[in-house]
Design a protein around this motif. Sequence first.
Motif, PDB file in Angstrom:
ATOM      1  N   ILE A  97     -50.603  16.450  20.253  1.00  0.00           N
ATOM      2  CA  ILE A  97     -50.113  16.277  18.889  1.00  0.00           C
ATOM      3  C   ILE A  97     -50.520  17.466  18.030  1.00  0.00           C
ATOM      4  N   LEU A  98     -51.767  17.905  18.187  1.00  0.00           N
ATOM      5  CA  LEU A  98     -52.236  19.039  17.391  1.00  0.00           C
ATOM      6  C   LEU A  98     -51.520  20.328  17.789  1.00  0.00           C
ATOM      7  N   SER A  99     -51.281  20.502  19.077  1.00  0.00           N
ATOM      8  CA  SER A  99     -50.506  21.667  19.505  1.00  0.00           C
ATOM      9  C   SER A  99     -49.096  21.618  18.929  1.00  0.00           C
ATOM     10  N   ASP A 100     -48.520  20.426  18.938  1.00  0.00           N
ATOM     11  CA  ASP A 100     -47.185  20.254  18.378  1.00  0.00           C
ATOM     12  C   ASP A 100     -47.169  20.551  16.879  1.00  0.00           C
ATOM     13  N   SER A 101     -48.251  20.187  16.191  1.00  0.00           N
ATOM     14  CA  SER A 101     -48.318  20.462  14.750  1.00  0.00           C
ATOM     15  C   SER A 101     -48.285  21.961  14.477  1.00  0.00           C
ATOM     16  N   PHE A 102     -48.929  22.751  15.341  1.00  0.00           N
ATOM     17  CA  PHE A 102     -48.881  24.206  15.177  1.00  0.00           C
ATOM     18  C   PHE A 102     -47.468  24.718  15.410  1.00  0.00           C
ATOM     19  N   LEU A 103     -46.801  24.198  16.442  1.00  0.00           N
ATOM     20  CA  LEU A 103     -45.433  24.623  16.714  1.00  0.00           C
ATOM     21  C   LEU A 103     -44.507  24.249  15.558  1.00  0.00           C
ATOM     22  N   ASN A 104     -44.758  23.083  14.950  1.00  0.00           N
ATOM     23  CA  ASN A 104     -43.977  22.699  13.773  1.00  0.00           C
ATOM     24  C   ASN A 104     -44.192  23.684  12.634  1.00  0.00           C
ATOM     25  N   MET A 105     -45.445  24.104  12.442  1.00  0.00           N
ATOM     26  CA  MET A 105     -45.749  25.068  11.401  1.00  0.00           C
ATOM     27  C   MET A 105     -45.021  26.388  11.662  1.00  0.00           C
ATOM     28  N   VAL A 106     -45.071  26.860  12.899  1.00  0.00           N
ATOM     29  CA  VAL A 106     -44.385  28.100  13.269  1.00  0.00           C
ATOM     30  C   VAL A 106     -42.889  27.980  13.007  1.00  0.00           C
ATOM     31  N   LYS A 107     -42.320  26.822  13.345  1.00  0.00           N
ATOM     32  CA  LYS A 107     -40.881  26.601  13.129  1.00  0.00           C
ATOM     33  C   LYS A 107     -40.530  26.715  11.650  1.00  0.00           C
ATOM     34  N   ILE A 108     -41.387  26.168  10.784  1.00  0.00           N
ATOM     35  CA  ILE A 108     -41.142  26.264   9.341  1.00  0.00           C
ATOM     36  C   ILE A 108     -41.208  27.715   8.885  1.00  0.00           C
ATOM     37  N   TYR A 109     -42.237  28.445   9.350  1.00  0.00           N
ATOM     38  CA  TYR A 109     -42.351  29.861   8.992  1.00  0.00           C
ATOM     39  C   TYR A 109     -41.116  30.641   9.448  1.00  0.00           C
ATOM     40  N   LYS A 110     -40.680  30.412  10.690  1.00  0.00           N
ATOM     41  CA  LYS A 110     -39.513  31.122  11.217  1.00  0.00           C
ATOM     42  C   LYS A 110     -38.295  30.891  10.340  1.00  0.00           C
ATOM     43  N   SER A 111     -38.045  29.625  10.035  1.00  0.00           N
ATOM     44  CA  SER A 111     -36.873  29.277   9.250  1.00  0.00           C
ATOM     45  C   SER A 111     -36.948  29.870   7.852  1.00  0.00           C
ATOM     46  N   MET A 112     -38.117  29.783   7.232  1.00  0.00           N
ATOM     47  CA  MET A 112     -38.278  30.240   5.856  1.00  0.00           C
ATOM     48  C   MET A 112     -38.206  31.756   5.747  1.00  0.00           C
ATOM     49  N   LEU A 113     -38.961  32.447   6.589  1.00  0.00           N
ATOM     50  CA  LEU A 113     -39.126  33.887   6.414  1.00  0.00           C
ATOM     51  C   LEU A 113     -37.872  34.681   6.755  1.00  0.00           C
ATOM     52  N   GLN A 114     -36.953  34.081   7.497  1.00  0.00           N
ATOM     53  CA  GLN A 114     -35.717  34.798   7.793  1.00  0.00           C
ATOM     54  C   GLN A 114     -34.793  34.874   6.589  1.00  0.00           C
ATOM     55  N   ILE A 115     -34.998  33.979   5.600  1.00  0.00           N
ATOM     56  CA  ILE A 115     -34.127  33.990   4.423  1.00  0.00           C
ATOM     57  C   ILE A 115     -34.891  34.204   3.121  1.00  0.00           C
ATOM     58  N   PHE A 116     -36.221  34.217   3.206  1.00  0.00           N
ATOM     59  CA  PHE A 116     -37.017  34.206   1.978  1.00  0.00           C
ATOM     60  C   PHE A 116     -38.320  34.937   2.236  1.00  0.00           C
ATOM     61  N   TYR A 117     -38.625  35.936   1.397  1.00  0.00           N
ATOM     62  CA  TYR A 117     -39.879  36.680   1.544  1.00  0.00           C
ATOM     63  C   TYR A 117     -40.675  36.526   0.246  1.00  0.00           C
ATOM     64  N   PRO A 118     -41.601  35.560   0.192  1.00  0.00           N
ATOM     65  CA  PRO A 118     -42.256  35.172  -1.068  1.00  0.00           C
ATOM     66  C   PRO A 118     -43.455  36.028  -1.458  1.00  0.00           C
ATOM     67  N   ALA A 119     -43.353  37.325  -1.335  1.00  0.00           N
ATOM     68  CA  ALA A 119     -44.449  38.220  -1.730  1.00  0.00           C
ATOM     69  C   ALA A 119     -43.870  39.588  -2.042  1.00  0.00           C
ATOM     70  N   ARG A 120     -44.601  40.363  -2.835  1.00  0.00           N
ATOM     71  CA  ARG A 120     -44.158  41.733  -3.112  1.00  0.00           C
ATOM     72  C   ARG A 120     -45.362  42.597  -3.437  1.00  0.00           C
ATOM     73  N   ASP A 121     -45.213  43.876  -3.220  1.00  0.00           N
ATOM     74  CA  ASP A 121     -46.277  44.843  -3.497  1.00  0.00           C
ATOM     75  C   ASP A 121     -47.575  44.497  -2.773  1.00  0.00           C
ATOM     76  N   GLY A 122     -47.447  44.046  -1.532  1.00  0.00           N
ATOM     77  CA  GLY A 122     -48.635  43.791  -0.717  1.00  0.00           C
ATOM     78  C   GLY A 122     -49.456  42.592  -1.126  1.00  0.00           C
ATOM     79  N   THR A 123     -48.841  41.638  -1.846  1.00  0.00           N
ATOM     80  CA  THR A 123     -49.622  40.473  -2.286  1.00  0.00           C
ATOM     81  C   THR A 123     -49.928  39.503  -1.163  1.00  0.00           C
ATOM     82  N   GLY A 124     -49.152  39.531  -0.079  1.00  0.00           N
ATOM     83  CA  GLY A 124     -49.413  38.627   1.028  1.00  0.00           C
ATOM     84  C   GLY A 124     -49.069  37.187   0.692  1.00  0.00           C
TER      85      GLY A 124
END
Length: 212
Positions: free
Chosen positions: A4-31
């Motif tokens: 379950i915990l491993s799956d939770s990490f994969l779920n997190m990665v899936k959210i990052y993948k989906s989000m970051l391909q269309i949205f980059y929520p940082a600028r000027d090196g803010t991270g």
Amino acid sequence: MESILSDSFLNMVKIYKSMLQIFYPARDGTGFTESNQVHIYVNSLIESLDDSSAVFWLEFPWENKKHHIDAFVYSPRYKSVFYIEAKRLSISKKKGQIINDITRIVKADRSFLKEYSIENFENEYVIALADVWLETKWKKSIPEWWCGFDRVPEQLFGWEAKQSDNLVKPSSVLDNELTVTNWSTACKHAYWLGEVCGKVPNYCVLMASQKI
């Protein structure tokens, strides 16, 4: 629970993948701030637990009421509680801070949970989250420090050879530095988002979980 915990990490990665391909929520090196790590992971964990009665709280008051941990999750279905801390591994002192965070959770007298009506649980887990931008030699060493040389996922080495001089390091440096619990048995993960998302060519997320 490990699956379950491993799956939770994969779920997190899936959210990052989906989000970051269309949205980059940082600028000027803010991270990306730690609070986003925590928020995304907690939602991922709740999904993986599939427990409609699960509850969570961010900035959860800790043993000393002046102190907090980043998040707390309680699952009645699994009679389990999860203590979550996160760090941006941007500078070297952050490594010591995540070690201190884990130590603080493990060593605490957690009987104060009864004050929150959390009594019917049998299992406790500490979960450490981190992210790092693989831009320098020091930062590129973080996945090895976190997971162990022979356990770093292959996809993290798309930009360099996996082994340079046949070194064998069965445990991570983090295992050796965490003396309060047998961290060598922790479930550790790392994922390089740059493999799938060109907007973050150096971005890596990490998670480790251990029953305490």
